[in-house]
Enzyme design. Sequence first.
Site, short mmCIF file in Angstrom:
data_model
loop_
_atom_site.label_atom_id
_atom_site.label_comp_id
_atom_site.label_asym_id
_atom_site.label_seq_id
_atom_site.Cartn_x
_atom_site.Cartn_y
_atom_site.Cartn_z
N SER A 64 41.93 -9.43 -8.51
CA SER A 64 41.98 -10.09 -9.81
C SER A 64 41.94 -11.60 -9.66
O SER A 64 42.37 -12.16 -8.65
CB SER A 64 43.27 -9.71 -10.55
OG SER A 64 43.34 -8.33 -10.79
N1 SAH Z 1 45.94 -5.56 -8.22
C1 SAH Z 1 44.73 -5.69 -7.44
C2 SAH Z 1 43.46 -5.72 -8.27
C3 SAH Z 1 43.12 -4.38 -8.66
S1 SAH Z 1 41.50 -3.96 -9.14
C4 SAH Z 1 44.75 -6.90 -6.55
O1 SAH Z 1 45.71 -7.68 -6.60
O2 SAH Z 1 43.83 -7.05 -5.76
C5 SAH Z 1 41.96 -2.36 -9.78
C6 SAH Z 1 42.33 -1.32 -8.74
O3 SAH Z 1 42.80 -0.18 -9.45
C7 SAH Z 1 41.17 -0.85 -7.89
O4 SAH Z 1 41.49 -0.97 -6.55
C8 SAH Z 1 41.00 0.60 -8.30
O5 SAH Z 1 40.57 1.45 -7.24
C9 SAH Z 1 42.39 0.97 -8.75
N2 SAH Z 1 42.50 2.11 -9.66
C10 SAH Z 1 41.68 2.48 -10.68
N3 SAH Z 1 42.14 3.59 -11.29
C11 SAH Z 1 43.30 3.93 -10.65
C12 SAH Z 1 44.24 4.99 -10.80
N4 SAH Z 1 44.10 5.94 -11.72
N5 SAH Z 1 45.29 5.04 -9.95
C13 SAH Z 1 45.45 4.08 -8.99
N6 SAH Z 1 44.60 3.06 -8.80
C14 SAH Z 1 43.52 2.99 -9.60
#
Ligand code: SAH
Length: 216
Positions: A64
Amino acid sequence: MIDNYRHRGLRKKLVDIVRKKGIKDERILDALGKIPRHFFLDRAFEDWAYKDVAFPIGSDQTISQPFTVAYQTELLKIEKGDKVMEIGTGSGYQAVILSELGAKVYSIERQETLFHKTSKLLKKIGYERIRLFLKDGNEGLPRFAPFDKILVTAAAQNVPGALKEQLKINGILVIPVGSDDTQTMLRITRLSEDRYKTERFDHFRFVPLLTGIEKV
Ligand code: SAH
């Protein structure tokens, strides 16, 4: 992993940018200034680490934007000792910021490759205290509930009921809800066993919250 004066200088500038965009909590700004964000990107993209942008981290996912990390963290009103569940570990950067603020962090990722990569990284840089789970975050972590705070870092179409149920009374859930194109940041506070208050904030664009685990 090297963190030199140049990185620290770039970080200082990044903190100034995020402050100018409206983040006021100095503890959060300190954490952004302290954590080497370039550790969370592949080496070749080091210089992108200190721009206020989201960036691809492989497996079709993104780390993010620093402002977004700070914005969600501020809405959560983290206090030392808070038990916090994050949905969407991704690079692990947001989890480390929460941990730096004194939260006990439980973070869930659904993509196996990313889960293993980030587990390795967090151990390497000294954050083994962050507990990581390879699971579908829509279900939360009933075994470890209730939580003081829950943070969703992927775009949800609806608020998953399981997450609301896993909040403590007075607990806070921050989640971007909307279509694939744009989402509204919601802050949901659990007022009692069955009453919740919803506040609406700015618009963002996250990668989608998917279902099930992905073995890639
Ligand atoms: N917080 C992260 C950014 C996340 S991007 C950081 O600091 O880098 C969103 C993430 O959510 C991705 O890695 C994606 O694979 C994950 N994601 C999407 N759906 C999900 C779910 N149902 N359960 C767990 N993770 C999920």
